[in-house]
Structure formats: C-alpha cells, structure tokens
Write an enzyme that holds these catalytic residues in place. Structure first.
Site, mmCIF file in Angstrom:
data_model
loop_
_atom_site.group_PDB
_atom_site.id
_atom_site.type_symbol
_atom_site.label_atom_id
_atom_site.label_comp_id
_atom_site.label_asym_id
_atom_site.label_seq_id
_atom_site.Cartn_x
_atom_site.Cartn_y
_atom_site.Cartn_z
ATOM 1 N N ASP A 26 28.766 18.491 49.845
ATOM 2 C CA ASP A 26 29.102 17.133 50.262
ATOM 3 C C ASP A 26 29.636 17.186 51.688
ATOM 4 O O ASP A 26 29.771 18.270 52.273
ATOM 5 C CB ASP A 26 30.120 16.484 49.316
ATOM 6 C CG ASP A 26 29.918 14.976 49.190
ATOM 7 O OD1 ASP A 26 29.713 14.315 50.226
ATOM 8 O OD2 ASP A 26 29.957 14.452 48.060
ATOM 9 N N LYS A 61 14.298 4.856 47.731
ATOM 10 C CA LYS A 61 14.289 5.255 46.329
ATOM 11 C C LYS A 61 12.885 5.151 45.718
ATOM 12 O O LYS A 61 12.510 5.957 44.860
ATOM 13 C CB LYS A 61 15.281 4.405 45.536
ATOM 14 C CG LYS A 61 16.729 4.572 45.983
ATOM 15 C CD LYS A 61 17.230 6.000 45.803
ATOM 16 C CE LYS A 61 18.730 6.098 46.029
ATOM 17 N NZ LYS A 61 19.248 7.469 45.808
ATOM 18 N N TYR A 88 17.052 0.951 51.554
ATOM 19 C CA TYR A 88 17.576 1.568 50.336
ATOM 20 C C TYR A 88 16.527 1.533 49.223
ATOM 21 O O TYR A 88 16.187 2.572 48.632
ATOM 22 C CB TYR A 88 18.838 0.842 49.876
ATOM 23 C CG TYR A 88 19.389 1.391 48.581
ATOM 24 C CD1 TYR A 88 20.098 2.579 48.568
ATOM 25 C CD2 TYR A 88 19.179 0.725 47.376
ATOM 26 C CE1 TYR A 88 20.593 3.107 47.384
ATOM 27 C CE2 TYR A 88 19.670 1.239 46.188
ATOM 28 C CZ TYR A 88 20.381 2.427 46.198
ATOM 29 O OH TYR A 88 20.855 2.937 45.020
ATOM 30 N N GLY A 91 31.865 9.920 42.517
ATOM 31 C CA GLY A 91 30.829 9.234 41.764
ATOM 32 C C GLY A 91 30.032 10.098 40.803
ATOM 33 O O GLY A 91 30.570 10.942 40.086
ATOM 34 N N GLY A 106 23.846 10.343 48.130
ATOM 35 C CA GLY A 106 23.094 9.211 48.654
ATOM 36 C C GLY A 106 24.027 8.131 49.167
ATOM 37 O O GLY A 106 25.244 8.196 48.972
ATOM 38 N N GLY A 116 26.558 15.783 46.591
ATOM 39 C CA GLY A 116 27.340 14.568 46.365
ATOM 40 C C GLY A 116 28.491 14.749 45.397
ATOM 41 O O GLY A 116 28.880 13.811 44.698
ATOM 42 N N SER A 143 16.798 5.096 41.854
ATOM 43 C CA SER A 143 17.498 3.838 41.599
ATOM 44 C C SER A 143 16.525 2.852 40.975
ATOM 45 O O SER A 143 15.327 2.852 41.292
ATOM 46 C CB SER A 143 18.041 3.248 42.901
ATOM 47 O OG SER A 143 18.553 1.940 42.684
#
Length: 273
Positions: free
Chosen positions: A32, A168, A164, A12, A71, A8, A114
């Site tokens: 990525d 997590k 989601y 971010g 993610g 990723g 998360s």
C-alpha cells in the site's frame, strides 16, 4: 500454509482480506502507500516494478496467490489517475507476478472489480480499447478528456465516474481474456474477479457518511443493507484456496443483489451464431 500478496492492505477490503488470511495461518505480504509491508504507488510504472520486485524477494520467487485489491473511487479529481491505479496497476503487477504464481504449482489470483462496470451507463468504449491494448498514456489522456466533457454538475460531484466504471469494465474484460490464455490456464494459474457493490469502506463512507441509508442509495439495494469489507474478504479467501481448482475467468458479483435488480435478464445470455 500459503504465502499471499495483497494490495491495498492499509484499509477497507484489503485490510479485511489480510486479517482473514493471516487468521487462517497464511503469510501475507501487504502492499500500500502507507502502513504496509511494502510501500509502493501502483498508479505508476515505477511503483509496480518496485512492488513486484519486493514481493518476489520476500517470497523467494514462489507465490501461492495474489489479491489485487488496491483502488480508488469515482470522487478522485484526476480521471487519469483513476485509470492508472484501477486498471494498469493490477494488470501490470499480476503480469510481473505470474511466473511466481506458476512456480507454486497452484497459483491463484483475484482482482477487485466493481458492479459499476455494469450498472453505470458511462462506459467509454474507446477508453476500454486503449486500456486493453496497454496504451496507458493514451488512456490517461482520453480519461481526462471524457471527464471534461461530463455535465458540470455531475463532474463537480464525481469527476472520475466514467473513468472509474470504465476502468472496472476493462479490468473485467482483461480477466476474462487473460484467464483462459495458455500462459495462465495451462500453467495452472487461476484468475478471477470479484465485483463488489456498495461496501462500507473508507472510500464509500467519504461520500455517504457513517449513517447512510441503503434505501436512499442511487442504485437498488435489495437486501436493505450495505456490505462490509469482511463480506469481500470471505470471497477473496475462497478464490485463493487450492480447492478452487476448476474456476477461472469468473466475475463474481458480491453486491447484495444490485446488478441482478437492475439487469435481471442480462445473465445468462445465449451464444449467437
């Protein structure tokens, strides 16, 4: 200096973590869909194999740490893709890279969970069990069915919300179970998770806009500010340090106090006999 693989890294938290680790003098192998050293789709079995193979080739089979950060969020229309990317992607990649982490003698792995796992009341228990059992196709079908069953108004705004939060939650469970297994713990490979809250990444800003008000956010923001990607990158760095030698199976909330505000008595909880 160490060699770390980070997923990723195009934006971010992943991008911030790559910058933080590179600034400390480490070698970073970024993964990525674009703008990375290795281009791979971790939402597919083929992409995970490709990413792992290229990482191993670049590190020579010896890797000091992995930060599985890639993610997607709850606004993604396909709930099945949310499960594949957020749960099966990091789990399989870490399984493939575990021998290289063990070869370093002090391997470290950290995944991004998360606080939605504990602050969104839409955890699908059946979906959690399918994920932990490694049943990806069944989990994808279940996620889509659950999304279709959501109220139409909520589904229109956040079609992947249940998937989601559930992805997590399952990931946190996987970390806790896996970190203490002999294949990880007795090989000296430490595995932990970070549970961010509302952090100003491109993913979040797509929903709130750049001028979003923390006090108008759906969940409490006790500090009155949103987090920044660098706030997560700091803790990614700490978990990957060799000095972090007595911490494994931890879930660290970096959410400005949101989980504590919503569930002040949830932790610690006593062991019952």
């Amino acid at each position: 200096m160490a060699t770390f693989a980070i997923t990723g890294t195009a934006s971010g938290m992943g991008a911030a973590s790559a910058v933080t680790l590179a600034a400390a003098g480490h070698t970073v192998i970024g993964v990525d869909l674009h703008d990375a050293d290795i281009l791979a789709d971790l939402g597919t079995a083929e992409g995970r194999e490709t990413a792992a193979g290229e990482i191993l080739a670049r590190c020579g089979g010896r890797l000091d740490g992995v930060a599985a950060i890639a993610g997607v969020g709850p606004s993604l229309p396909d709930a099945a893709a949310v499960m594949s990317i957020n749960y099966f992607g990091p789990v399989r990649l870490l399984e493939l890279l575990r021998p290289a982490l063990a070869a370093s003698g002090a391997g470290r792995a950290v995944v991004i969970g998360s606080n939605s796992a504990t602050t969104v009341p839409m955890i699908d228990d059946e979906l959690v069990e399918l994920a932990l059992a490694g049943e990806e196709e069944a989990a994808r079908e279940r996620a889509r069915a659950a999304a279709e069953a959501m109220p139409a108004g909520l589904r229109a705004m956040v079609p992947g919300l249940s998937a989601y939060a559930t992805s997590k939650f399952a990931l946190a469970r996987w970390v806790r179970r896996t970190a203490v297994s002999p294949e990880w713990a007795r090989q000296g490979v430490l595995l932990n998770a970070i549970a961010p809250g509302a952090v100003r990444t491109p993913l979040m800003l797509g929903s709130t806009g750049p001028d979003g008000d923390p006090d108008a956010f759906p969940t409490p923001m006790p500090l009155g500010v949103f987090g920044e990607p660098e706030d997560i990158a700091f803790w990614v760095h700490q978990f990957l340090r060799p000095e972090a030698r007595f911490t494994t199976g931890a879930i660290l909330y970096v959410d400005g106090g949101t989980d504590a505000a919503m569930r002040p008595d949830a932790q610690p909880s006593p062991l019952t006999l």
